[in-house]
Scaffold this active site. Sequence first.
Site, mmCIF file in Angstrom:
data_model
loop_
_atom_site.group_PDB
_atom_site.id
_atom_site.type_symbol
_atom_site.label_atom_id
_atom_site.label_comp_id
_atom_site.label_asym_id
_atom_site.label_seq_id
_atom_site.Cartn_x
_atom_site.Cartn_y
_atom_site.Cartn_z
ATOM 1 N N ARG A 19 100.208 -44.154 56.883
ATOM 2 C CA ARG A 19 100.886 -43.065 56.189
ATOM 3 C C ARG A 19 100.411 -41.678 56.655
ATOM 4 O O ARG A 19 100.372 -41.419 57.841
ATOM 5 C CB ARG A 19 100.745 -43.292 54.676
ATOM 6 C CG ARG A 19 101.536 -44.544 54.228
ATOM 7 C CD ARG A 19 101.151 -45.060 52.838
ATOM 8 N NE ARG A 19 101.250 -44.082 51.785
ATOM 9 C CZ ARG A 19 102.364 -43.741 51.122
ATOM 10 N NH1 ARG A 19 103.483 -44.366 51.401
ATOM 11 N NH2 ARG A 19 102.360 -42.825 50.174
ATOM 12 N N ASP A 142 97.084 -31.683 46.562
ATOM 13 C CA ASP A 142 98.434 -32.031 46.113
ATOM 14 C C ASP A 142 99.015 -30.770 45.503
ATOM 15 O O ASP A 142 98.284 -30.027 44.822
ATOM 16 C CB ASP A 142 98.350 -33.161 45.058
ATOM 17 C CG ASP A 142 99.714 -33.739 44.707
ATOM 18 O OD1 ASP A 142 100.575 -32.971 44.222
ATOM 19 O OD2 ASP A 142 99.915 -34.944 44.910
ATOM 20 N N TYR A 155 94.605 -38.265 38.082
ATOM 21 C CA TYR A 155 94.880 -37.888 39.478
ATOM 22 C C TYR A 155 94.915 -36.365 39.625
ATOM 23 O O TYR A 155 94.258 -35.798 40.511
ATOM 24 C CB TYR A 155 96.210 -38.503 39.936
ATOM 25 C CG TYR A 155 96.686 -38.007 41.284
ATOM 26 C CD1 TYR A 155 96.160 -38.526 42.466
ATOM 27 C CD2 TYR A 155 97.653 -36.994 41.386
ATOM 28 C CE1 TYR A 155 96.582 -38.065 43.707
ATOM 29 C CE2 TYR A 155 98.078 -36.531 42.623
ATOM 30 C CZ TYR A 155 97.547 -37.056 43.782
ATOM 31 O OH TYR A 155 97.959 -36.594 45.009
HETATM 32 N N1 LIG Z 1 102.308 -39.243 49.871
HETATM 33 C C1 LIG Z 1 102.601 -38.038 49.399
HETATM 34 O O1 LIG Z 1 103.793 -37.673 49.305
HETATM 35 C C2 LIG Z 1 101.506 -37.084 48.977
HETATM 36 C C3 LIG Z 1 101.861 -35.942 48.213
HETATM 37 C C4 LIG Z 1 100.846 -35.075 47.817
HETATM 38 C C5 LIG Z 1 99.526 -35.294 48.178
HETATM 39 N N2 LIG Z 1 99.215 -36.401 48.922
HETATM 40 C C6 LIG Z 1 97.804 -36.611 49.288
HETATM 41 O O2 LIG Z 1 97.721 -36.814 50.703
HETATM 42 C C7 LIG Z 1 96.739 -37.823 50.998
HETATM 43 C C8 LIG Z 1 97.366 -38.970 51.773
HETATM 44 O O3 LIG Z 1 98.477 -39.460 51.028
HETATM 45 P P1 LIG Z 1 99.046 -40.936 51.295
HETATM 46 O O4 LIG Z 1 100.212 -41.089 50.388
HETATM 47 O O5 LIG Z 1 99.205 -41.151 52.757
HETATM 48 O O6 LIG Z 1 97.815 -41.787 50.736
HETATM 49 P P2 LIG Z 1 97.796 -43.348 50.302
HETATM 50 O O7 LIG Z 1 98.682 -44.086 51.211
HETATM 51 O O8 LIG Z 1 98.074 -43.432 48.832
HETATM 52 O O9 LIG Z 1 96.264 -43.700 50.512
HETATM 53 C C9 LIG Z 1 95.653 -43.515 51.786
HETATM 54 C C10 LIG Z 1 94.558 -44.507 51.956
HETATM 55 O O10 LIG Z 1 93.482 -44.259 51.058
HETATM 56 C C11 LIG Z 1 92.644 -45.392 51.202
HETATM 57 N N3 LIG Z 1 91.874 -45.685 49.972
HETATM 58 C C12 LIG Z 1 92.302 -45.790 48.704
HETATM 59 N N4 LIG Z 1 91.292 -46.217 47.904
HETATM 60 C C13 LIG Z 1 90.208 -46.391 48.712
HETATM 61 C C14 LIG Z 1 88.864 -46.801 48.515
HETATM 62 N N5 LIG Z 1 88.401 -47.173 47.304
HETATM 63 N N6 LIG Z 1 88.036 -46.853 49.578
HETATM 64 C C15 LIG Z 1 88.471 -46.507 50.796
HETATM 65 N N7 LIG Z 1 89.724 -46.117 51.061
HETATM 66 C C16 LIG Z 1 90.581 -46.051 50.028
HETATM 67 C C17 LIG Z 1 93.541 -46.591 51.526
HETATM 68 O O11 LIG Z 1 93.080 -47.159 52.768
HETATM 69 P P3 LIG Z 1 93.320 -48.720 53.131
HETATM 70 O O12 LIG Z 1 94.812 -48.892 53.202
HETATM 71 O O13 LIG Z 1 92.622 -48.910 54.414
HETATM 72 O O14 LIG Z 1 92.703 -49.527 52.001
HETATM 73 C C18 LIG Z 1 94.919 -45.937 51.647
HETATM 74 O O15 LIG Z 1 95.712 -46.499 52.639
HETATM 75 C C19 LIG Z 1 96.144 -38.235 49.650
HETATM 76 O O16 LIG Z 1 94.958 -37.528 49.427
HETATM 77 C C20 LIG Z 1 97.216 -37.857 48.638
HETATM 78 O O17 LIG Z 1 96.690 -37.600 47.358
HETATM 79 C C21 LIG Z 1 100.175 -37.301 49.319
#
Ligand SMILES: NC(=O)c1ccc[n+]([C@@H]2O[C@H](COP(=O)([O-])OP(=O)(O)OC[C@H]3O[C@@H](n4cnc5c(N)ncnc54)[C@H](OP(=O)(O)O)[C@@H]3O)[C@@H](O)[C@H]2O)c1
Length: 247
Positions: A19, A142, A155
């Site tokens: 992602r 975020d 969160y």
């Molecule tokens: N997606 C969005 O639209 C969005 C919007 C606003 C902000 N954000 C922020 O942007 C960042 C990336 O977003 P995303 O949606 O790509 O994130 P995500 O897919 O929800 O999470 C990214 C990775 O975090 C790792 N993770 C979770 N718990 C863990 C733990 N206990 N130990 C180690 N690794 C852990 C996982 O790795 P593994 O798969 O290897 O377990 C997961 O694949 C985040 O900080 C999120 O809050 C995202």
Amino acid sequence: MQRQQLDGCVALVTGGAVRIGNAIAHALADEGCGVVVHYRNSAKEAEALCRALHAKGVEAWRVRGNLARASDCERLIQEAGEKAGRLDVLINNAAVFNACPMGDISSGALEEEFRINLFAPILLTRHFAGIAKTGRIVNLLDRRIAAHDTMRIPYVLTKKALAEFTRSAALALAPRFTVNGVAPGPVLPPPGKSRSYLKTRAGTIPLGSPVAVDEVARAVVYLASSPSITGQIVFVDGGQHLLGEGV
Ligand SMILES: NC(=O)c1ccc[n+]([C@@H]2O[C@H](COP(=O)([O-])OP(=O)(O)OC[C@H]3O[C@@H](n4cnc5c(N)ncnc54)[C@H](OP(=O)(O)O)[C@@H]3O)[C@@H](O)[C@H]2O)c1
């Protein structure tokens, strides 16, 4: 100029296998930066990403760890530095995004979210600053840091606290380190949800559409490249933060 800044450097990207983290890893590699891909469960994806980065001509390594454990945070920084021989950049990207309205709040729910989303980036920063002479740190926040989301209370609290930590750390670690944040709006739907989720659940987006993942990655790379910007938070959210209080 940016390429010169990151060329030959090494970045650790937490949650980098999939992602947004995956896009950040590619964007760093496009600048000539080696990448240590941290993962927990996404072992195959981390391996595939390292192969893709090698194919681009940059070095890539994998490190595994559970960011809910303080001891893993310390080990990850050490392991990343040992494997790569140097560590210049830390991207605190990994997070959990649990639905948790007021009625579901428990100490366990709070603890999980705070350990992974807040304590881990703080501990990683502290250990990185302990082993490296200089460096750049970017925290993924975020756009909800400028609003409330009553469906995800823990969160949002973790991200608001991480935004404050970003500013504190920028001051505390100057002049050796820069510390900045990127606050995305809706980029990717939660795992298992289709893209239409963003249209129905992401709220009003003044610029009209969800954010491209590459744009978030470019903002991260820009901040990681700049020697003069610290304590800044860049919203990459189609203008959602301007709407203030609502979800
Ligand atoms: N997606 C969005 O639209 C969005 C919007 C606003 C902000 N954000 C922020 O942007 C960042 C990336 O977003 P995303 O949606 O790509 O994130 P995500 O897919 O929800 O999470 C990214 C990775 O975090 C790792 N993770 C979770 N718990 C863990 C733990 N206990 N130990 C180690 N690794 C852990 C996982 O790795 P593994 O798969 O290897 O377990 C997961 O694949 C985040 O900080 C999120 O809050 C995202």
